[in-house]
Design a protein around this motif. Sequence first.
Motif, mmCIF file in Angstrom:
data_model
loop_
_atom_site.group_PDB
_atom_site.id
_atom_site.type_symbol
_atom_site.label_atom_id
_atom_site.label_comp_id
_atom_site.label_asym_id
_atom_site.label_seq_id
_atom_site.Cartn_x
_atom_site.Cartn_y
_atom_site.Cartn_z
ATOM 1 N N LEU A 65 3.299 8.309 -11.108
ATOM 2 C CA LEU A 65 2.962 6.933 -11.436
ATOM 3 C C LEU A 65 4.158 6.247 -12.107
ATOM 4 C CD1 LEU A 65 0.905 4.635 -11.613
ATOM 5 C CD2 LEU A 65 0.172 5.590 -13.807
ATOM 6 N N LEU A 66 4.804 6.963 -13.040
ATOM 7 C CA LEU A 66 5.991 6.400 -13.701
ATOM 8 C C LEU A 66 7.135 6.168 -12.709
ATOM 9 C CD1 LEU A 66 5.959 8.432 -17.032
ATOM 10 C CD2 LEU A 66 5.286 6.047 -16.686
ATOM 11 N N ILE A 67 7.303 7.083 -11.767
ATOM 12 C CA ILE A 67 8.343 6.916 -10.745
ATOM 13 C C ILE A 67 8.043 5.712 -9.872
ATOM 14 C CG2 ILE A 67 9.359 7.937 -8.657
ATOM 15 C CD1 ILE A 67 9.070 10.683 -10.077
ATOM 16 N N VAL A 68 6.805 5.578 -9.424
ATOM 17 C CA VAL A 68 6.427 4.438 -8.567
ATOM 18 C C VAL A 68 6.580 3.126 -9.322
ATOM 19 C CG1 VAL A 68 4.446 3.319 -7.454
ATOM 20 C CG2 VAL A 68 4.921 5.723 -7.008
ATOM 21 N N LEU A 69 6.176 3.096 -10.591
ATOM 22 C CA LEU A 69 6.319 1.868 -11.385
ATOM 23 C C LEU A 69 7.778 1.519 -11.616
ATOM 24 C CD1 LEU A 69 3.453 2.308 -14.013
ATOM 25 C CD2 LEU A 69 3.522 0.739 -12.046
ATOM 26 N N ALA A 70 8.617 2.524 -11.802
ATOM 27 C CA ALA A 70 10.043 2.279 -12.017
ATOM 28 C C ALA A 70 10.719 1.730 -10.757
ATOM 29 C CB ALA A 70 10.737 3.564 -12.472
ATOM 30 N N ILE A 71 10.298 2.204 -9.609
ATOM 31 C CA ILE A 71 10.888 1.771 -8.339
ATOM 32 C C ILE A 71 10.312 0.430 -7.888
ATOM 33 C CG2 ILE A 71 11.084 2.316 -5.891
ATOM 34 C CD1 ILE A 71 11.211 5.262 -6.703
ATOM 35 N N GLY A 84 -1.192 15.307 -15.577
ATOM 36 C CA GLY A 84 0.243 15.394 -15.845
ATOM 37 C C GLY A 84 1.075 15.105 -14.613
ATOM 38 N N LYS A 85 0.705 15.713 -13.493
ATOM 39 C CA LYS A 85 1.460 15.517 -12.255
ATOM 40 C C LYS A 85 1.349 14.065 -11.778
ATOM 41 C CE LYS A 85 2.192 20.075 -11.514
ATOM 42 N NZ LYS A 85 3.438 20.751 -11.329
ATOM 43 N N THR A 86 0.161 13.480 -11.877
ATOM 44 C CA THR A 86 -0.036 12.096 -11.438
ATOM 45 C C THR A 86 0.739 11.131 -12.322
ATOM 46 O OG1 THR A 86 -2.200 12.658 -10.545
ATOM 47 C CG2 THR A 86 -1.766 10.322 -10.949
ATOM 48 N N LEU A 87 0.741 11.373 -13.620
ATOM 49 C CA LEU A 87 1.485 10.507 -14.539
ATOM 50 C C LEU A 87 2.961 10.474 -14.177
ATOM 51 C CD1 LEU A 87 1.492 8.703 -17.022
ATOM 52 C CD2 LEU A 87 1.796 10.753 -18.419
ATOM 53 N N ALA A 133 0.818 -1.206 0.000
ATOM 54 C CA ALA A 133 0.000 0.000 0.000
ATOM 55 C C ALA A 133 0.857 1.263 0.000
ATOM 56 C CB ALA A 133 -0.930 0.011 1.205
ATOM 57 N N GLN A 134 2.107 1.170 0.375
ATOM 58 C CA GLN A 134 2.954 2.364 0.471
ATOM 59 C C GLN A 134 3.190 3.055 -0.870
ATOM 60 O OE1 GLN A 134 6.376 1.274 2.734
ATOM 61 N NE2 GLN A 134 5.245 1.212 4.660
ATOM 62 N N PRO A 135 3.447 2.327 -1.954
ATOM 63 C CA PRO A 135 3.615 3.035 -3.236
ATOM 64 C C PRO A 135 2.354 3.796 -3.651
ATOM 65 C CG PRO A 135 4.499 0.831 -3.415
ATOM 66 C CD PRO A 135 3.784 0.912 -2.093
ATOM 67 N N ILE A 136 1.195 3.242 -3.371
ATOM 68 C CA ILE A 136 -0.061 3.918 -3.717
ATOM 69 C C ILE A 136 -0.228 5.175 -2.872
ATOM 70 C CG2 ILE A 136 -2.581 3.712 -3.673
ATOM 71 C CD1 ILE A 136 -2.141 0.711 -4.377
ATOM 72 N N LEU A 137 0.101 5.071 -1.586
ATOM 73 C CA LEU A 137 0.024 6.234 -0.711
ATOM 74 C C LEU A 137 1.007 7.308 -1.158
ATOM 75 C CD1 LEU A 137 -1.207 7.487 1.825
ATOM 76 C CD2 LEU A 137 0.591 6.367 3.154
ATOM 77 N N LEU A 138 2.206 6.899 -1.522
ATOM 78 C CA LEU A 138 3.204 7.837 -2.040
ATOM 79 C C LEU A 138 2.682 8.522 -3.298
ATOM 80 C CD1 LEU A 138 6.078 9.040 -2.121
ATOM 81 C CD2 LEU A 138 6.760 7.018 -3.421
ATOM 82 N N LEU A 139 2.108 7.749 -4.201
ATOM 83 C CA LEU A 139 1.551 8.301 -5.437
ATOM 84 C C LEU A 139 0.463 9.322 -5.138
ATOM 85 C CD1 LEU A 139 1.148 8.249 -8.566
ATOM 86 C CD2 LEU A 139 -0.472 6.394 -8.186
ATOM 87 N N LEU A 140 -0.448 8.993 -4.234
ATOM 88 C CA LEU A 140 -1.546 9.900 -3.920
ATOM 89 C C LEU A 140 -1.065 11.190 -3.265
ATOM 90 C CD1 LEU A 140 -4.228 7.368 -2.629
ATOM 91 C CD2 LEU A 140 -4.210 8.615 -4.798
#
Length: 108
Positions: free
Chosen positions: A101-107, A95-98, A6-13
């Motif tokens: 999202l790319l950073i979270v997916l890369a990590i 734009g900001k969310t994308l 859940a942490q990556p989703i929280l970070l994204l939000l």
Amino acid sequence: MTQPDAQPILLLLVASLGNSLGGILTYLMGWWISRRWSVPEPHKRNQQRALVVIKRFGVITLLFSWLPLIGDPLCLVAGWLRCRLWLSVLLIIMGKTLRYLLIVLAIH
């Protein structure tokens, strides 16, 4: 305590929300500036031309509001030219969310 998944989703939000609010505030500052100071007469024609270009494909450029150095000026100019508020807000958020999202997916 949250689960590790859940942490990556929280970070994204959280990152998207904070950065989006900053872009929206910058848009509103541009709108406020345009209401307080008028464009000098020799530049009115240039403003109309810029507005036509922005209306044609300029608002879409707010998808690139996440870019360093040019993102905030894009938001400011969109506000100054009084681009449609809700469309601008939507594109800034996308734009900001994308970006995050790319950073979270890369990590992850």
